[in-house]
Write an enzyme that holds these catalytic residues in place. Structure first.
Site, PDB file in Angstrom:
ATOM      1  CB  THR A 147      -0.285  22.557 -68.268  1.00 25.03           C
ATOM      2  OG1 THR A 147       0.920  23.105 -68.424  1.00 25.03           O
ATOM      3  CG2 THR A 147      -1.257  22.786 -69.434  1.00 25.03           C
ATOM      4  CD  GLU A 148      -5.539  23.842 -70.145  1.00 29.02           C
ATOM      5  OE1 GLU A 148      -6.825  23.934 -69.508  1.00 29.02           O
ATOM      6  OE2 GLU A 148      -5.145  24.472 -70.848  1.00 29.02           O
TER       7      GLU A 148
END
Length: 452
Positions: A147-148
């Site tokens: 994530t990210e």
């Protein structure tokens, strides 16, 4: 002499937005989601970005006879919404998958921060996402992006233990020092895990600055950008990693800005020049050896000026919400109720914590742009109201549970139409609960101008 590589990677994610959930709804109404907003926004972005851009990429792959390649990660939350609201988007991604020129990466199913909180939940979300990619696109992910682009040495070890040999992350300056992001690296503690590092200056030239008429380099053309790519590796380097939100095309940068025309012209300019070729993460790390390891003891990401996790956990509001949701994990595993697991997954989406960010200056403006709430405090209150109702449900079901031991692995099923992945064999009860792996608004970076 071997050609140098360009890795074009796009993040595709849409959060499951919460409805306005008031204090007086707690204990009375357990539907948490703003279905109208989710459908409206998803359909709008599908028309402006996903469908036209997928059509363009397919055209470019066919035009260049497979010499043009890209990579995607599509969160499970986005897949669910595509399946429910815009199945034609899934069809367009399937057509891209069939070309063999597109790599689909694994990530956390719910685009969550589970890697920072609960290793067991992190692993199960990754397995759940891998199963969804296999189901919907007919390919098995072999590369990973958290994530990210969240990464650290310890996260890298977990990712390698799950069977991945390639991972994407940020070329954060405070980690890289004098080193260039334009090489293949490896994890400090697990040398067999190869790392591709985002060149954030060149990525943000497209993602953020493309339509800024006050930018000294506006307008950006394919030939100008190619010159920058060549400059980036002039004194060394064999890969330029261009990672960005897919919504850059048509949503963040409108079609009127010329972003589609730029993307149409870029592959032809690059391939005609002959210094670069396009590759996917797996093909690039197979082709190139790691030049050295990078040591990342503290967590990094691609968000904000700090390139750390303060976009989601930088204040007490965020930390309180984060801790309270993950404090429920063990009781949920004992209860083993699919409807609770599903809500638990969506309440982990990183976007909810992002909306609570209280940063100012340029990062604050970016957060405000992506925030559906009028203030971070409203985001916190709304989320905590939802979490209060969810906690009541968990406590109620937990009190009814006769055997206070970790239950067999549940069917962690998807919402909407998606089918669940094949069920795993039941495991003996353990102290550490286990679940089966079946069942943003994007974070952003500071607008910098200097080239790497």
């Amino acid at each position: 002499m071997a050609k140098k590589d360009i890795c074009l990677y796009f993040q595709v994610h849409q959060p499951t937005r919460l409805r306005l959930y008031r204090f007086f709804d707690i204990g009375k109404d357990s539907h948490y989601y703003d279905d109208f907003a989710n459908r409206t926004i998803l359909r709008r972005i599908a028309q402006k970005c996903y469908l036209p851009m997928n059509e363009l990429l397919l055209e470019l792959i066919q035009q260049h006879k497979g010499a043009f390649k890209v990579a995607f990660s599509i969160s499970g939350s986005a897949i669910e919404q595509f399946d429910r609201y815009a199945p034609e988007v899934l069809d367009s991604f399937r057509r891209l998958a069939e070309t063999g020129c597109v790599e689909f990466l694994a990530e956390t199913y719910y685009h969550s921060l589970a890697s920072l909180a609960q290793p067991a939940e992190f692993r199960l979300q990754v397995a759940k996402h891998k199963a969804a990619v296999e189901q919907y696109f007919g390919v098995t992910p072999v590369s990973f992006r958290n994530t990210e682009l969240i990464y650290s040495n310890s996260i890298g070890e977990m990712v390698y233990d799950m069977g991945f040999k390639t991972m994407l992350t940020e070329g954060a300056r405070h980690i890289m020092g004098w080193q260039s992001p334009n090489y293949v690296y490896c994890d400090e503690t697990q040398p067999k895990l190869k790392l591709l590092l985002r060149n954030y200056n060149l990525s943000d030239d497209i993602a953020f600055r493309f339509s800024d008429r006050n930018w000294e380099d506006w307008p950006l053309t394919a030939d100008k950008y190619l010159a920058w790519l060549k400059t980036a590796v002039k004194d060394g380097g064999n890969v330029v990693n261009l990672f960005m939100d897919y919504e850059t095309f048509g949503e963040h940068q409108s079609a009127a800005s010329g972003i589609f025309d730029f993307m149409r012209a870029l592959p032809e300019a690059v391939l005609a020049d002959g210094e670069f070729e396009f590759g996917t993460p797996a093909s690039i790390t197979k082709k190139n050896k790691a030049v050295s390891s990078i040591d990342v003891p503290e967590t990094i990401s691609w968000a904000d000026e700090e390139r750390d996790v303060t976009a989601w956990l930088g204040n007490e509001l965020q930390q309180d919400a984060f801790n309270k949701i993950y404090d429920l994990y063990e009781k949920l595993a004992i209860i083993n109720a699919p409807n609770l697991w599903n809500d638990f997954g969506h309440l982990q989406e990183s976007d909810h914590f992002y909306y609570m960010c209280t940063k100012f200056f340029s990062d604050g403006e970016v957060h405000k742009y992506f925030n559906p709430y009028d203030s971070p405090y409203e985001a916190f209150i709304n989320y905590m109201n939802v979490l209060s109702d969810f906690s009541i449900r968990v406590e109620h079901d937990f009190a009814l549970t006769e055997h206070k031991e970790a239950a067999p692995a549940p069917d962690y099923g998807m919402t909407a139409a998606p089918k669940a992945a094949p069920a795993k064999k039941k495991a003996p009860a353990k102290k550490t609960p286990a679940k089966a792996a079946a069942a943003k608004t994007p974070a952003t970076r500071k607008k910098t101008v200097k080239k790497q």
